[in-house]
Design an enzyme around this catalytic site. Sequence first.
Site, PDB file in Angstrom:
ATOM      1  N   SER A   1       0.795  -1.295   0.116  1.00 11.52           N
ATOM      2  CA  SER A   1      -0.029   0.062  -0.032  1.00 11.52           C
ATOM      3  C   SER A   1       0.922   1.102   0.071  1.00 11.52           C
ATOM      4  CB  SER A   1      -0.799  -0.045   1.285  1.00 11.52           C
ATOM      5  OG  SER A   1      -1.549   1.126   1.458  1.00 11.52           O
TER       6      SER A   1
ATOM      7  N   TYR B   1      -2.614  -0.540  10.312  1.00 17.10           N
ATOM      8  CA  TYR B   1      -2.650  -1.135   9.103  1.00 17.10           C
ATOM      9  C   TYR B   1      -1.385  -0.429   8.450  1.00 17.10           C
ATOM     10  CZ  TYR B   1      -4.012  -1.718   4.035  1.00 17.10           C
ATOM     11  OH  TYR B   1      -4.155  -2.098   2.978  1.00 17.10           O
TER      12      TYR B   1
END
Length: 272
Positions: free
Chosen positions: A130, A143
């Site tokens: 990501s 995350y």
Amino acid sequence: MTGRVLITGCSSGIGLDAARRMQSLGWQVVATCRKDEDIAARRSEGMECHRLDLSDEASVARLADRVLSGGPLDALVNNAAFALPGAVEDMPRGALRAIFETNLFGTHDLTVRLIPHFRRNGGRIVNISSVLGLIGIRWRGPYVATKFALEGLTDVLRLEMAGTPVKVILIEPGPIASRIRVNAIPHFERWVNWQDSARADEYRASLLKRLYEPSGKDRFELPPSAVSDRIVHALTAARPRPRYYVTTPTWLSGTARRLLPTRALDWVARQG
């Protein structure tokens, strides 16, 4: 080039789009989902599909055995992950343990169970990271932590696999249209006691609205097909790149992390 590919997290979003794309190109797709209805849906599309819970070591072991007993495997796309929004100071130990079990430990477990096969026969490991594996932003601490860890583990694995027939690739999407925000709500509600937080007013003004209220697409948001484009290249190119950026924010964040001092990078991150 075609072959047999295992893709995790194929209920929706990036995983589903990638599974359909690879199938359309003639690949034999082995998909994984957690829910029975999603497994049935993938099988109705002609895919081999199995249940996988990355937080359960026995589930990972069963899947690896099933996949390898089904014939040669040419590639693994580690896509399955979830988000857990909230302030870092409000995250109990169990919350971090839960998200790391899925986003990192389970992904690693599955990967190393398949590496011996790839060492013998050749193969590609594609880890979906990501933009938040490059730069952190507020409310996304757990995350971010898993993606930073995945980036580091993948970089070292790539170095260690040099000289073997195993290629290791990172793909780093920015904002992609998916259900990750909706899917994060149960995890937020389970772990975050925001009402008693010192930041309760900030939750009401910011995060709760983003989680629970309808909103338009994010700026620079792209469809999942943009990630599938990179997955196709990673799996079919004679010399795949070590990493692929997807979306403008990822390119900007990667450049900023290389060039800016920490205070300037913090300022950029606060604008996110």
